[in-house]
Design a protein around this motif. Structure first.
Motif, short mmCIF file in Angstrom:
data_model
loop_
_atom_site.label_atom_id
_atom_site.label_comp_id
_atom_site.label_asym_id
_atom_site.label_seq_id
_atom_site.Cartn_x
_atom_site.Cartn_y
_atom_site.Cartn_z
N MET A 1 -4.66 -37.48 70.44
CA MET A 1 -5.24 -36.41 69.64
C MET A 1 -4.50 -35.14 70.02
SD MET A 1 -7.47 -37.66 67.60
CE MET A 1 -8.21 -36.12 67.00
N LEU A 2 -3.93 -34.47 69.03
CA LEU A 2 -3.05 -33.33 69.27
C LEU A 2 -3.66 -32.07 68.67
CD1 LEU A 2 -0.15 -33.18 70.54
CD2 LEU A 2 0.70 -32.98 68.21
N CYS A 3 -3.70 -31.00 69.48
CA CYS A 3 -4.10 -29.68 69.00
C CYS A 3 -2.83 -28.85 68.85
CB CYS A 3 -5.06 -29.01 69.97
SG CYS A 3 -6.61 -29.89 70.23
N TRP A 4 -2.51 -28.45 67.62
CA TRP A 4 -1.28 -27.69 67.39
C TRP A 4 -1.54 -26.23 67.69
CZ3 TRP A 4 3.36 -29.59 67.27
CH2 TRP A 4 4.43 -28.75 66.94
N LEU A 5 -0.77 -25.62 68.59
CA LEU A 5 -1.05 -24.29 69.11
C LEU A 5 -0.10 -23.21 68.61
CD1 LEU A 5 -1.47 -25.32 72.87
CD2 LEU A 5 -3.21 -25.34 71.09
N ASN A 6 0.95 -23.60 67.92
CA ASN A 6 2.01 -22.66 67.61
C ASN A 6 1.89 -22.09 66.19
OD1 ASN A 6 5.35 -22.22 67.06
ND2 ASN A 6 4.55 -21.69 69.08
N ASP A 7 2.40 -20.85 66.02
CA ASP A 7 2.40 -20.23 64.69
C ASP A 7 3.24 -21.03 63.70
OD1 ASP A 7 0.81 -18.13 65.57
OD2 ASP A 7 2.52 -16.96 66.24
N ALA A 8 4.37 -21.53 64.16
CA ALA A 8 5.25 -22.31 63.29
C ALA A 8 4.75 -23.74 63.21
CB ALA A 8 6.68 -22.28 63.84
N PRO A 9 4.72 -24.34 62.02
CA PRO A 9 4.25 -25.72 61.89
C PRO A 9 5.22 -26.70 62.51
CG PRO A 9 5.14 -24.93 59.80
CD PRO A 9 5.11 -23.75 60.72
N ALA A 10 4.72 -27.91 62.76
CA ALA A 10 5.57 -28.96 63.34
C ALA A 10 6.64 -29.37 62.34
CB ALA A 10 4.71 -30.17 63.72
#
Length: 418
Positions: free
Chosen positions: A322-331
Protein backbone atom coordinates in the motif's frame (compact mmCIF):
# COMPACT_ATOMS: atom_id res chain seq x y z
CA UNK A 1 -3.41 -2.04 36.71
CA UNK A 2 -1.09 0.65 38.05
CA UNK A 3 0.26 3.06 35.44
CA UNK A 4 3.96 3.82 35.24
CA UNK A 5 4.61 7.52 35.71
CA UNK A 6 7.36 7.54 33.09
CA UNK A 7 5.24 6.08 30.31
CA UNK A 8 5.43 7.99 27.05
CA UNK A 9 2.38 8.36 24.80
CA UNK A 10 2.85 9.57 21.25
CA UNK A 11 -0.30 10.84 19.61
CA UNK A 12 -1.08 12.68 16.40
CA UNK A 13 -3.75 15.28 15.78
CA UNK A 14 -5.69 15.36 12.53
CA UNK A 15 -8.61 17.34 11.22
CA UNK A 16 -9.70 19.74 8.53
CA UNK A 17 -8.77 23.41 8.43
CA UNK A 18 -10.27 25.40 11.34
CA UNK A 19 -11.52 22.31 13.16
CA UNK A 20 -9.68 23.63 16.21
CA UNK A 21 -6.51 21.52 16.47
CA UNK A 22 -4.32 24.43 17.56
CA UNK A 23 -6.89 25.58 20.10
CA UNK A 24 -7.28 22.04 21.47
CA UNK A 25 -3.53 21.54 21.91
CA UNK A 26 -3.29 25.00 23.45
CA UNK A 27 -6.10 24.11 25.87
CA UNK A 28 -4.35 20.87 26.86
CA UNK A 29 -1.10 22.73 27.51
CA UNK A 30 -2.78 25.66 29.28
CA UNK A 31 -5.18 23.75 31.55
CA UNK A 32 -2.58 21.11 32.44
CA UNK A 33 -0.20 23.97 33.41
CA UNK A 34 2.42 22.84 30.89
CA UNK A 35 3.20 26.36 29.66
CA UNK A 36 6.36 28.19 30.71
CA UNK A 37 5.68 31.52 32.42
CA UNK A 38 7.56 33.57 29.81
CA UNK A 39 5.70 31.83 26.98
CA UNK A 40 2.38 32.42 28.72
CA UNK A 41 3.21 36.09 29.25
CA UNK A 42 4.14 36.49 25.57
CA UNK A 43 0.88 34.86 24.41
CA UNK A 44 -1.18 36.97 26.81
CA UNK A 45 0.48 40.13 25.45
CA UNK A 46 -0.14 39.07 21.84
CA UNK A 47 -3.74 38.17 22.63
CA UNK A 48 -4.38 41.64 24.12
CA UNK A 49 -2.75 43.32 21.14
CA UNK A 50 -5.08 41.42 18.80
CA UNK A 51 -8.09 42.49 20.83
CA UNK A 52 -8.99 39.12 22.39
CA UNK A 53 -10.73 39.20 25.75
CA UNK A 54 -8.86 36.15 27.05
CA UNK A 55 -5.85 34.10 26.05
CA UNK A 56 -5.83 33.01 22.39
CA UNK A 57 -4.96 29.35 22.93
CA UNK A 58 -4.10 28.78 19.28
CA UNK A 59 -1.06 31.06 19.66
CA UNK A 60 0.69 28.37 21.72
CA UNK A 61 0.93 26.15 18.65
CA UNK A 62 0.60 28.39 15.62
CA UNK A 63 4.27 28.53 14.66
CA UNK A 64 3.24 26.81 11.45
CA UNK A 65 1.36 29.95 10.37
CA UNK A 66 4.59 31.95 10.71
CA UNK A 67 6.34 29.35 8.58
CA UNK A 68 3.63 29.59 5.95
CA UNK A 69 3.96 33.38 5.79
CA UNK A 70 7.74 33.05 5.34
CA UNK A 71 7.35 30.53 2.54
CA UNK A 72 8.93 27.71 4.52
CA UNK A 73 7.75 24.16 3.79
CA UNK A 74 5.07 23.20 6.28
CA UNK A 75 5.88 19.99 8.09
CA UNK A 76 4.87 18.14 11.22
CA UNK A 77 5.33 20.13 14.44
CA UNK A 78 6.08 18.17 17.60
CA UNK A 79 4.88 19.41 21.00
CA UNK A 80 5.92 17.99 24.36
CA UNK A 81 4.18 18.14 27.72
CA UNK A 82 4.07 16.18 30.94
CA UNK A 83 1.50 15.48 33.64
CA UNK A 84 2.12 13.64 36.93
CA UNK A 85 0.82 10.46 35.26
CA UNK A 86 2.40 10.47 31.81
CA UNK A 87 4.70 12.12 29.29
CA UNK A 88 3.33 13.12 25.89
CA UNK A 89 4.61 13.88 22.41
CA UNK A 90 2.07 15.49 20.09
CA UNK A 91 2.57 15.32 16.33
CA UNK A 92 0.59 18.32 15.09
CA UNK A 93 -0.14 18.05 11.36
CA UNK A 94 -1.54 20.75 9.02
CA UNK A 95 -5.25 20.48 8.21
CA UNK A 96 -5.20 21.54 4.56
CA UNK A 97 -5.96 18.70 2.17
CA UNK A 98 -2.69 19.25 0.27
CA UNK A 99 -0.80 18.38 3.48
CA UNK A 100 -2.50 15.04 4.09
CA UNK A 101 0.90 13.50 3.34
CA UNK A 102 2.20 15.09 6.54
CA UNK A 103 -0.17 12.96 8.60
CA UNK A 104 1.58 9.85 7.28
CA UNK A 105 4.81 11.23 8.76
CA UNK A 106 3.26 12.33 12.04
CA UNK A 107 1.26 9.14 12.55
CA UNK A 108 3.97 6.64 11.65
CA UNK A 109 5.11 6.19 15.28
CA UNK A 110 1.91 7.19 17.08
CA UNK A 111 0.18 5.18 19.79
CA UNK A 112 -3.06 7.10 19.26
CA UNK A 113 -4.69 9.48 16.78
CA UNK A 114 -6.92 12.40 17.73
CA UNK A 115 -9.33 13.14 14.88
CA UNK A 116 -11.20 16.42 15.23
CA UNK A 117 -14.63 16.99 13.73
CA UNK A 118 -16.43 20.33 13.62
CA UNK A 119 -19.84 19.69 15.21
CA UNK A 120 -21.43 22.07 12.70
CA UNK A 121 -20.12 20.21 9.65
CA UNK A 122 -20.00 16.57 10.74
CA UNK A 123 -17.98 13.94 8.89
CA UNK A 124 -16.27 15.29 5.75
CA UNK A 125 -13.76 13.91 3.25
CA UNK A 126 -10.75 14.87 5.38
CA UNK A 127 -12.26 12.96 8.32
CA UNK A 128 -12.47 9.80 6.24
CA UNK A 129 -8.99 10.33 4.81
CA UNK A 130 -7.43 10.72 8.25
CA UNK A 131 -9.31 7.74 9.64
CA UNK A 132 -8.18 5.61 6.70
CA UNK A 133 -4.54 6.60 7.20
CA UNK A 134 -4.81 5.79 10.92
CA UNK A 135 -6.16 2.37 9.97
CA UNK A 136 -3.53 1.87 7.27
CA UNK A 137 -0.73 2.64 9.73
CA UNK A 138 -2.42 0.39 12.31
CA UNK A 139 -2.59 3.02 15.05
CA UNK A 140 -4.23 1.07 17.90
CA UNK A 141 -6.33 3.90 19.39
CA UNK A 142 -8.44 6.54 17.63
CA UNK A 143 -10.06 9.28 19.72
CA UNK A 144 -12.71 11.20 17.82
CA UNK A 145 -13.12 14.68 19.33
CA UNK A 146 -16.36 16.29 18.20
CA UNK A 147 -15.35 19.90 18.71
CA UNK A 148 -17.18 23.24 18.86
CA UNK A 149 -20.12 21.70 20.71
CA UNK A 150 -20.77 25.18 22.13
CA UNK A 151 -21.79 26.29 18.62
CA UNK A 152 -24.54 23.64 18.46
CA UNK A 153 -25.81 24.30 22.00
CA UNK A 154 -24.13 21.11 23.30
CA UNK A 155 -26.80 19.11 21.47
CA UNK A 156 -26.76 15.40 22.30
CA UNK A 157 -28.69 14.76 19.06
CA UNK A 158 -25.98 16.40 16.93
CA UNK A 159 -23.29 14.45 18.79
CA UNK A 160 -25.12 11.12 18.30
CA UNK A 161 -25.62 11.80 14.59
CA UNK A 162 -21.90 12.45 14.06
CA UNK A 163 -20.97 9.35 16.05
CA UNK A 164 -23.33 7.34 13.85
CA UNK A 165 -21.80 8.87 10.68
CA UNK A 166 -18.29 8.00 11.78
CA UNK A 167 -19.15 4.47 12.89
CA UNK A 168 -20.91 3.70 9.58
CA UNK A 169 -17.72 4.12 7.55
CA UNK A 170 -15.24 3.13 10.29
CA UNK A 171 -16.74 -0.38 10.30
CA UNK A 172 -14.80 -0.92 7.05
CA UNK A 173 -11.50 -0.02 8.70
CA UNK A 174 -9.11 -1.93 10.91
CA UNK A 175 -8.97 0.06 14.14
CA UNK A 176 -8.84 -1.77 17.48
CA UNK A 177 -10.26 0.99 19.67
CA UNK A 178 -12.40 4.03 18.80
CA UNK A 179 -13.61 6.49 21.45
CA UNK A 180 -15.81 9.57 21.05
CA UNK A 181 -15.79 12.79 23.09
CA UNK A 182 -17.98 15.93 22.84
CA UNK A 183 -15.69 18.90 23.50
CA UNK A 184 -15.28 22.64 23.18
CA UNK A 185 -11.57 23.34 22.89
CA UNK A 186 -12.21 27.08 23.08
CA UNK A 187 -14.16 26.92 26.36
CA UNK A 188 -12.44 23.84 27.79
CA UNK A 189 -15.46 21.53 27.98
CA UNK A 190 -14.36 17.89 28.46
CA UNK A 191 -10.74 18.67 27.55
CA UNK A 192 -9.02 18.65 30.94
CA UNK A 193 -12.10 18.96 33.13
CA UNK A 194 -15.59 17.47 32.84
CA UNK A 195 -18.24 19.76 31.43
CA UNK A 196 -21.48 20.70 33.13
CA UNK A 197 -22.88 21.47 29.67
CA UNK A 198 -22.92 17.78 28.66
CA UNK A 199 -24.65 15.93 31.52
CA UNK A 200 -25.67 13.29 28.98
CA UNK A 201 -22.01 12.40 28.32
CA UNK A 202 -20.87 9.77 30.84
CA UNK A 203 -17.29 9.34 29.64
CA UNK A 204 -14.03 10.87 30.87
CA UNK A 205 -12.50 14.15 29.62
CA UNK A 206 -9.76 14.02 27.01
CA UNK A 207 -6.71 14.41 29.25
CA UNK A 208 -7.82 11.59 31.58
CA UNK A 209 -8.45 9.42 28.50
CA UNK A 210 -4.92 10.11 27.26
CA UNK A 211 -3.40 9.50 30.69
CA UNK A 212 -5.08 6.11 31.09
CA UNK A 213 -4.87 4.83 27.52
CA UNK A 214 -3.23 1.42 27.39
CA UNK A 215 0.07 1.61 25.54
CA UNK A 216 0.85 -1.67 23.88
CA UNK A 217 4.27 -2.10 22.33
CA UNK A 218 4.14 -2.32 18.54
CA UNK A 219 7.55 -3.98 18.46
CA UNK A 220 7.64 -7.51 17.14
CA UNK A 221 9.27 -9.60 19.88
CA UNK A 222 9.14 -12.90 18.01
CA UNK A 223 10.85 -12.40 14.64
CA UNK A 224 14.50 -11.50 15.27
CA UNK A 225 15.71 -9.04 12.61
CA UNK A 226 19.03 -7.15 12.64
CA UNK A 227 19.69 -4.97 9.55
CA UNK A 228 23.43 -4.32 9.26
CA UNK A 229 24.27 -0.60 8.96
CA UNK A 230 28.05 -0.82 8.83
CA UNK A 231 30.99 -3.17 9.42
CA UNK A 232 33.36 -2.20 12.26
CA UNK A 233 37.06 -2.89 11.68
CA UNK A 234 39.04 -0.85 14.27
CA UNK A 235 42.64 -0.08 13.34
CA UNK A 236 44.01 -0.13 16.89
CA UNK A 237 46.27 -2.99 17.99
CA UNK A 238 43.89 -3.86 20.84
CA UNK A 239 41.05 -4.63 18.40
CA UNK A 240 43.13 -5.64 15.38
CA UNK A 241 41.13 -8.84 14.79
CA UNK A 242 37.75 -7.37 15.70
CA UNK A 243 35.03 -7.58 13.04
CA UNK A 244 31.65 -6.37 14.25
CA UNK A 245 28.41 -5.75 12.44
CA UNK A 246 26.75 -2.61 13.76
CA UNK A 247 23.10 -1.64 13.51
CA UNK A 248 19.81 -1.30 15.36
CA UNK A 249 17.75 -4.32 16.32
CA UNK A 250 14.52 -4.04 14.32
CA UNK A 251 12.64 -6.74 16.24
CA UNK A 252 13.06 -9.83 18.37
CA UNK A 253 15.88 -10.74 20.78
CA UNK A 254 19.47 -11.79 20.06
CA UNK A 255 21.82 -13.53 22.52
CA UNK A 256 25.39 -14.88 22.31
CA UNK A 257 25.23 -18.51 21.22
CA UNK A 258 22.20 -18.01 18.97
CA UNK A 259 22.40 -19.74 15.61
CA UNK A 260 21.84 -17.12 12.94
CA UNK A 261 21.62 -16.79 9.17
CA UNK A 262 22.85 -13.88 7.09
CA UNK A 263 20.55 -12.79 4.27
CA UNK A 264 20.44 -12.68 1.33
CA UNK A 265 23.51 -14.97 1.11
CA UNK A 266 22.01 -17.61 3.42
CA UNK A 267 25.31 -18.37 5.19
CA UNK A 268 24.92 -19.46 8.80
CA UNK A 269 26.96 -18.89 11.96
CA UNK A 270 26.67 -18.39 15.72
CA UNK A 271 26.65 -15.09 17.61
CA UNK A 272 29.96 -14.72 19.47
CA UNK A 273 29.41 -11.43 21.30
CA UNK A 274 27.00 -8.50 21.43
CA UNK A 275 28.94 -5.30 22.13
CA UNK A 276 28.27 -1.66 23.06
CA UNK A 277 30.54 1.17 24.21
CA UNK A 278 29.72 0.18 27.78
CA UNK A 279 30.77 -3.43 27.23
CA UNK A 280 29.29 -6.79 26.27
CA UNK A 281 25.60 -7.61 26.63
CA UNK A 282 23.84 -10.86 27.44
CA UNK A 283 21.03 -9.96 25.06
CA UNK A 284 19.93 -7.25 22.63
CA UNK A 285 16.39 -6.34 21.66
CA UNK A 286 14.57 -3.62 19.71
CA UNK A 287 15.33 -0.76 19.39
CA UNK A 288 18.86 -1.16 20.83
CA UNK A 289 21.89 -0.17 18.75
CA UNK A 290 24.71 -2.74 19.11
CA UNK A 291 27.57 -4.47 17.34
CA UNK A 292 27.32 -8.21 16.77
CA UNK A 293 30.33 -10.49 16.19
CA UNK A 294 30.06 -13.99 14.74
CA UNK A 295 32.07 -17.16 15.23
CA UNK A 296 32.65 -17.47 11.46
CA UNK A 297 34.22 -15.08 8.98
CA UNK A 298 31.35 -14.32 6.58
CA UNK A 299 31.20 -11.68 3.88
CA UNK A 300 28.62 -9.24 5.28
CA UNK A 301 27.99 -5.63 4.25
CA UNK A 302 25.53 -2.79 4.77
CA UNK A 303 21.99 -3.80 3.77
CA UNK A 304 22.41 -7.47 4.77
CA UNK A 305 20.25 -8.79 7.58
CA UNK A 306 21.13 -11.11 10.47
CA UNK A 307 18.18 -13.28 11.53
CA UNK A 308 17.57 -16.41 13.58
CA UNK A 309 18.43 -19.55 11.64
CA UNK A 310 15.02 -21.11 12.35
CA UNK A 311 13.02 -17.91 11.66
CA UNK A 312 13.86 -16.26 8.37
CA UNK A 313 11.97 -13.80 6.17
CA UNK A 314 11.68 -14.71 2.52
CA UNK A 315 13.99 -12.56 0.34
CA UNK A 316 11.81 -11.14 -2.43
CA UNK A 317 12.33 -8.92 -5.47
CA UNK A 318 8.67 -8.39 -6.33
CA UNK A 319 5.96 -7.61 -3.80
CA UNK A 320 2.64 -5.82 -3.21
CA UNK A 321 2.41 -2.73 -1.01
CA UNK A 322 0.00 0.00 0.00
CA UNK A 323 1.63 3.21 -1.19
CA UNK A 324 0.96 6.79 -0.04
CA UNK A 325 2.16 9.20 -2.73
CA UNK A 326 3.75 12.23 -1.03
CA UNK A 327 5.16 14.29 -3.87
CA UNK A 328 3.71 17.23 -5.81
CA UNK A 329 4.73 15.62 -9.09
CA UNK A 330 2.78 12.48 -10.05
CA UNK A 331 4.46 9.11 -10.45
CA UNK A 332 5.95 8.42 -13.85
CA UNK A 333 4.91 5.13 -15.52
CA UNK A 334 7.50 2.43 -14.85
CA UNK A 335 9.98 5.03 -13.61
CA UNK A 336 12.88 3.85 -11.48
CA UNK A 337 13.32 5.08 -7.91
CA UNK A 338 15.65 4.38 -5.01
CA UNK A 339 13.98 2.28 -2.35
CA UNK A 340 15.09 2.56 1.30
CA UNK A 341 14.14 -0.49 3.36
CA UNK A 342 15.79 -0.71 6.80
CA UNK A 343 19.50 -0.22 5.94
CA UNK A 344 19.08 -1.61 2.43
CA UNK A 345 19.20 0.86 -0.45
CA UNK A 346 18.71 -0.16 -4.06
CA UNK A 347 16.84 0.55 -7.26
CA UNK A 348 13.14 -0.18 -7.64
CA UNK A 349 10.31 0.28 -10.09
CA UNK A 350 6.55 0.64 -9.59
CA UNK A 351 5.65 -2.20 -11.92
CA UNK A 352 1.88 -1.84 -11.64
CA UNK A 353 -0.83 0.16 -9.89
CA UNK A 354 -3.31 -2.56 -8.95
CA UNK A 355 -5.99 -0.20 -7.61
CA UNK A 356 -6.44 3.16 -5.90
CA UNK A 357 -8.60 3.88 -2.87
CA UNK A 358 -11.52 6.30 -3.16
CA UNK A 359 -11.28 8.05 0.21
CA UNK A 360 -14.98 9.00 0.19
CA UNK A 361 -16.32 5.48 -0.31
CA UNK A 362 -13.21 3.32 0.35
CA UNK A 363 -14.04 1.65 -2.96
CA UNK A 364 -11.26 0.31 -5.18
CA UNK A 365 -10.65 2.26 -8.38
CA UNK A 366 -9.11 -0.20 -10.84
CA UNK A 367 -9.36 1.95 -13.98
CA UNK A 368 -7.42 5.01 -12.81
CA UNK A 369 -3.73 4.05 -12.65
CA UNK A 370 -2.33 7.52 -11.92
CA UNK A 371 -0.54 8.37 -8.67
CA UNK A 372 -0.81 12.02 -7.69
CA UNK A 373 -0.13 13.76 -4.38
CA UNK A 374 -2.09 12.20 -1.45
CA UNK A 375 -3.13 9.20 -3.54
CA UNK A 376 -3.28 5.88 -1.69
CA UNK A 377 -2.98 2.78 -3.83
CA UNK A 378 -2.05 -0.88 -3.84
CA UNK A 379 0.94 -1.32 -6.14
CA UNK A 380 3.35 -3.98 -7.29
CA UNK A 381 7.02 -3.10 -6.87
CA UNK A 382 10.08 -4.81 -8.33
CA UNK A 383 13.62 -4.31 -7.02
CA UNK A 384 17.03 -4.99 -8.56
CA UNK A 385 18.10 -7.23 -5.66
CA UNK A 386 16.16 -9.17 -3.00
CA UNK A 387 14.83 -7.40 0.10
CA UNK A 388 14.38 -9.18 3.43
CA UNK A 389 10.93 -8.08 4.47
CA UNK A 390 7.92 -8.95 6.60
CA UNK A 391 4.34 -7.83 6.21
CA UNK A 392 3.63 -4.46 7.84
CA UNK A 393 0.95 -5.93 10.08
CA UNK A 394 3.60 -8.25 11.58
CA UNK A 395 6.55 -5.86 11.73
CA UNK A 396 6.30 -2.08 11.26
CA UNK A 397 10.09 -1.74 10.80
CA UNK A 398 10.81 -4.44 8.21
CA UNK A 399 7.36 -3.99 6.67
CA UNK A 400 7.79 -0.36 5.62
CA UNK A 401 9.87 1.58 3.11
CA UNK A 402 10.19 4.91 1.29
CA UNK A 403 10.85 5.74 -2.36
CA UNK A 404 13.32 8.47 -3.37
CA UNK A 405 13.36 10.29 -6.69
CA UNK A 406 16.93 10.02 -8.01
CA UNK A 407 16.72 13.30 -9.93
CA UNK A 408 15.40 15.53 -7.13
CA UNK A 409 16.44 13.41 -4.09
CA UNK A 410 12.94 13.98 -2.67
CA UNK A 411 11.00 11.36 -0.75
CA UNK A 412 8.09 10.70 -3.10
CA UNK A 413 6.24 7.84 -1.39
CA UNK A 414 5.91 5.81 1.78
CA UNK A 415 4.86 2.18 1.58
CA UNK A 416 3.55 -0.63 3.74
CA UNK A 417 4.23 -4.18 2.57
CA UNK A 418 1.22 -6.44 2.19
Amino acid sequence: MKLETNQLLRFTTAGSVDDGKSTLIGRLLYDSKSIFEDQLAAVETTSKRKGHEGVDLALFTDGLKDEREQGITIDVAYRYFTTPKRKFIIADTPGHIQYTRNMVTGASTANAALILIDARHGVIEQTKRHAFIASLLQIPHVIVCINKMDLVDFSEKVYDEIVSQFESFASKLYVKDIQFLPISALLGDNVVNRSENTPWYKGAPLLYTLETLHISSDLNKIDARFPVQTVLRPQSEEFLDYRGYAGRVASGIFRPGDEVAVLPSGFTSTIKTIDTLEGELEEAYAPMSVSITLEDDIDISRGDMIVKKNNQPEPVQEFDAMLCWLNDAPARPRAKYTILHTSNEQRAMIKEVIYKIDINTYAREEEDKSLEMNAIARVKIRTTRPLMMDEYRDNRVTGSFVLIDDATHETVAAGMIM
